[in-house]
Scaffold this motif. Sequence first.
Motif, short mmCIF file in Angstrom:
data_model
loop_
_atom_site.label_atom_id
_atom_site.label_comp_id
_atom_site.label_asym_id
_atom_site.label_seq_id
_atom_site.Cartn_x
_atom_site.Cartn_y
_atom_site.Cartn_z
N UNK A 1 53.87 47.29 56.74
CA UNK A 1 53.73 47.83 58.11
C UNK A 1 53.63 46.69 59.12
N UNK A 2 52.87 45.67 58.74
CA UNK A 2 52.62 44.59 59.69
C UNK A 2 53.93 43.92 60.11
N UNK A 3 54.80 43.74 59.12
CA UNK A 3 56.06 43.07 59.40
C UNK A 3 56.92 43.93 60.33
N UNK A 4 56.93 45.21 60.05
CA UNK A 4 57.71 46.13 60.90
C UNK A 4 57.23 46.03 62.34
N UNK A 5 55.90 45.99 62.49
CA UNK A 5 55.34 45.94 63.85
C UNK A 5 55.71 44.63 64.54
N UNK A 6 55.55 43.53 63.78
CA UNK A 6 55.84 42.22 64.39
C UNK A 6 57.31 42.15 64.83
N UNK A 7 58.21 42.61 63.96
CA UNK A 7 59.63 42.60 64.31
C UNK A 7 59.90 43.40 65.57
N UNK A 8 59.29 44.60 65.58
CA UNK A 8 59.50 45.50 66.71
C UNK A 8 58.97 44.89 68.01
N UNK A 9 57.77 44.30 67.90
CA UNK A 9 57.15 43.74 69.09
C UNK A 9 57.91 42.52 69.61
N UNK A 10 58.46 41.76 68.65
CA UNK A 10 59.22 40.57 69.04
C UNK A 10 60.42 40.97 69.87
N UNK A 11 61.08 41.99 69.35
CA UNK A 11 62.26 42.49 70.04
C UNK A 11 61.88 42.93 71.46
N UNK A 12 60.78 43.64 71.52
CA UNK A 12 60.37 44.16 72.81
C UNK A 12 59.91 43.03 73.74
N UNK A 13 59.33 42.00 73.12
CA UNK A 13 58.87 40.85 73.90
C UNK A 13 60.05 40.24 74.65
N UNK A 14 61.15 40.13 73.94
CA UNK A 14 62.35 39.57 74.58
C UNK A 14 62.86 40.53 75.65
N UNK A 15 62.96 41.78 75.25
CA UNK A 15 63.56 42.77 76.16
C UNK A 15 62.74 43.00 77.42
N UNK A 16 61.44 42.97 77.24
CA UNK A 16 60.60 43.33 78.39
C UNK A 16 59.96 42.13 79.05
N UNK A 17 59.13 41.42 78.29
CA UNK A 17 58.33 40.36 78.89
C UNK A 17 59.21 39.21 79.37
N UNK A 18 60.12 38.75 78.51
CA UNK A 18 60.97 37.64 78.90
C UNK A 18 61.88 38.06 80.05
N UNK A 19 62.39 39.27 79.95
CA UNK A 19 63.27 39.76 81.01
C UNK A 19 62.54 39.79 82.35
N UNK A 20 61.30 40.24 82.28
CA UNK A 20 60.50 40.33 83.51
C UNK A 20 60.22 38.95 84.08
N UNK A 21 59.96 38.02 83.15
CA UNK A 21 59.68 36.63 83.53
C UNK A 21 60.86 36.08 84.33
N UNK A 22 62.05 36.32 83.82
CA UNK A 22 63.24 35.80 84.50
C UNK A 22 63.46 36.49 85.84
N UNK A 23 63.22 37.80 85.81
CA UNK A 23 63.42 38.57 87.04
C UNK A 23 62.51 38.07 88.16
N UNK A 24 61.23 37.88 87.80
CA UNK A 24 60.24 37.43 88.77
C UNK A 24 60.60 36.02 89.25
N UNK A 25 61.03 35.19 88.30
CA UNK A 25 61.38 33.81 88.64
C UNK A 25 62.54 33.81 89.65
N UNK A 26 63.49 34.70 89.41
CA UNK A 26 64.64 34.78 90.31
C UNK A 26 64.17 35.20 91.71
N UNK A 27 63.27 36.17 91.73
CA UNK A 27 62.75 36.66 93.01
C UNK A 27 62.08 35.54 93.78
N UNK A 28 61.39 34.66 93.05
CA UNK A 28 60.64 33.58 93.70
C UNK A 28 61.49 32.33 93.89
N UNK A 29 62.74 32.39 93.43
CA UNK A 29 63.63 31.25 93.57
C UNK A 29 63.25 30.08 92.68
N UNK A 30 62.68 30.36 91.52
CA UNK A 30 62.31 29.30 90.58
C UNK A 30 63.53 28.94 89.73
#
Lengths: 125, 242, 294
Positions: free
Chosen positions: A78-107
């Motif tokens: 179960x733990x591995x399934x969760x980690x894989x899933x969360x990693x995917x989501x980390x890229x899709x959501x958190x990293x995406x948001x990071x880039x979006x915000x950076x673009x907004x701020x002109x970083x």
Amino acid sequence: MKPFLDESKPIYLQIAEWIEDDILRDNLAEGEQVYSTNRFAKMFQINPATAAKGINLLVEEGILFKKRGIGMFVADGAKKVIIDKRKQRFVQETVAELFQEARKLGISREELLTLIKDYEGRESR
Amino acid sequence: MSRLSQGIKVQYLIIKPGFTVFWGVILAIMAFQYLIIFYFTPQGTGVTPDVKTVVGGHLLAVVIFMGVATGIQCWEAFTYYLNLGSTRREFWLSCTIFNFLHSLVMAAILVGLSLIERLAFIFFGLEHSFMFRTYTIDALIVLTSLVVNFVVIATVAAGVFLLVSVLYRFSWKLLLVLGAAFLSGIMLFPAFGDWLFGVIEYVANATFGENNQETVMALLVVFSLACYLLAYPLIKGSQVKN
Amino acid sequence: MTYAIETRNLGKLYGKTKALDGVSVALQENKIYGLLGRNGAGKSTLLKLLTGQIFPTTGEIKLFGETPYENANALSKVCIVRETGTFLKDMKARDALKVASTYYPNWDQELADRLVKAFKLDLKKNYKSLSLGMKSQLGIIVGLASRAPLTIFDEPYIGLDAPGRQLFYDLLLEEYGEKPRTIILSTHLIDEVANLFEEVIILEQGSVKLIDETDKIKEKAFFISGSQGEVERRVKGKQVIYRDTLGKTAVAGVYDRLTQEELGSMEAAGLEVGPMPLQKLFIYLTAERGEGDV
């Protein structure tokens, strides 16, 4: 409503994540029984059906499994399934948001990388 | 416990506080009356009014209490019963039976008290006193007085129950209409008022043993039964008010 | 399938006023329902119709498959706790519980005793001399201990303070978890109890405005904010229930299905999309009359 639920996403997802977090933190070992829906219902002051929905979501994903007449248990791997899933989501959501915000701020890309490294340095101190 | 006996028990619980207060007050008044009779009036001088019995005089109080209590009780209890999941039929039946029992208890208390009163007079050697009627304790007289008291009290309860049922079915505005019609009836047709007063007087006299007591009592019983029968369809068609 | 409650085209006229109009709902057994509506929306009328206390002008009602009118069997499965009518003002709290205990076939005396202790209720007092909070507590005790297959709480916590209400929610869930039954909570404190409902019914001016699972409702209720033109373009064709602007920024409240793609593209276009709490949804859906508060 209890303070550790928030309005920003469906309650059943938060219940599922709560269980996932417990598995990630090794509070719930693989093969161990998960708390009952009624326990969750009372703890979070939610309808038991909502708690059941969260748990069933994890059953569908193979993170929990049902033993008839006894209850829900953490599946092997179960733990591995969760980690894989969360990693995917980390890229899709958190990293995406990071880039979006950076673009907004002109970083710029370089600046962003420096910021990340700086932050890492501060964290490890 | 069957639903009917539950229903009757609820009636008892509703009436209990009022019942207790009422008899508390009545007993206190009786005690006060005796106090006046025995300590503040010189015996044997003939200045006291012609008191035959202190207890007997309270029949009117019981009748008034019965009217008011039954009215309030049935009015309030309807909503309460329906909220509890009672049917209208069960409500009607429990009112009918409870009013019967309640009237019987009231009559029994009244007769019991006057029995005690008489026994006390006899015991204290007062039975020949000018103040009191000097009849001995006779089973038939006691029974008759129980029946008569019961019928009179029960009739009042029945009449009030029907009145409340009418009001519940057709809203309280009808009370104004009825009241206005009644008053104008008395004013416009003095004969009607005289007749009504005559009827009441006749019944009152019958109650105290004059005129044709049996016939009057029988008519009252018929009247009471008619009240309950008429109330049934009214209650079946009544709704809980806002 | 037998429903706990099934109504068809249910309507009630008071004189010329339509208190309820064309209500057709089916409530499943063993679920917790939230009955929401502003004052005068018809909540109490509906509840009184369901329990046979008043007669419908149109339509019909089935209570566990039976007509409630003069039906002792169907009515004995219901416990309704209302602000008025549930208790008689001159009756002692102890007697009120005694009455309830004899009327509800599934009455749990142990639970009642436990709740009396938990609330520290003084049973010797007359109902009318109880404080507002204690009156609510007595109602809650009757409702919970009745264990009636259909338990209805009509504004049950009117006199309870926040901790008292929390205790009620806890007890309700505990009871429900142990012995599931159909529960209807009529309330206006929506934020506090929204998560307790499995389904929600919103009444508005005597009609059903909305009936659905709470989760499904929440999945369709959003706030979308961003530049005015962008917001307007994106919400076009959707059911917009709230609008406000601040300078060039607009906020739209949408109650409609939004696909993942639509949500994604909105976020990509720089719009903020957030969930709308049930309380807000309720206010916007029922605020068309414009006056008053909730």
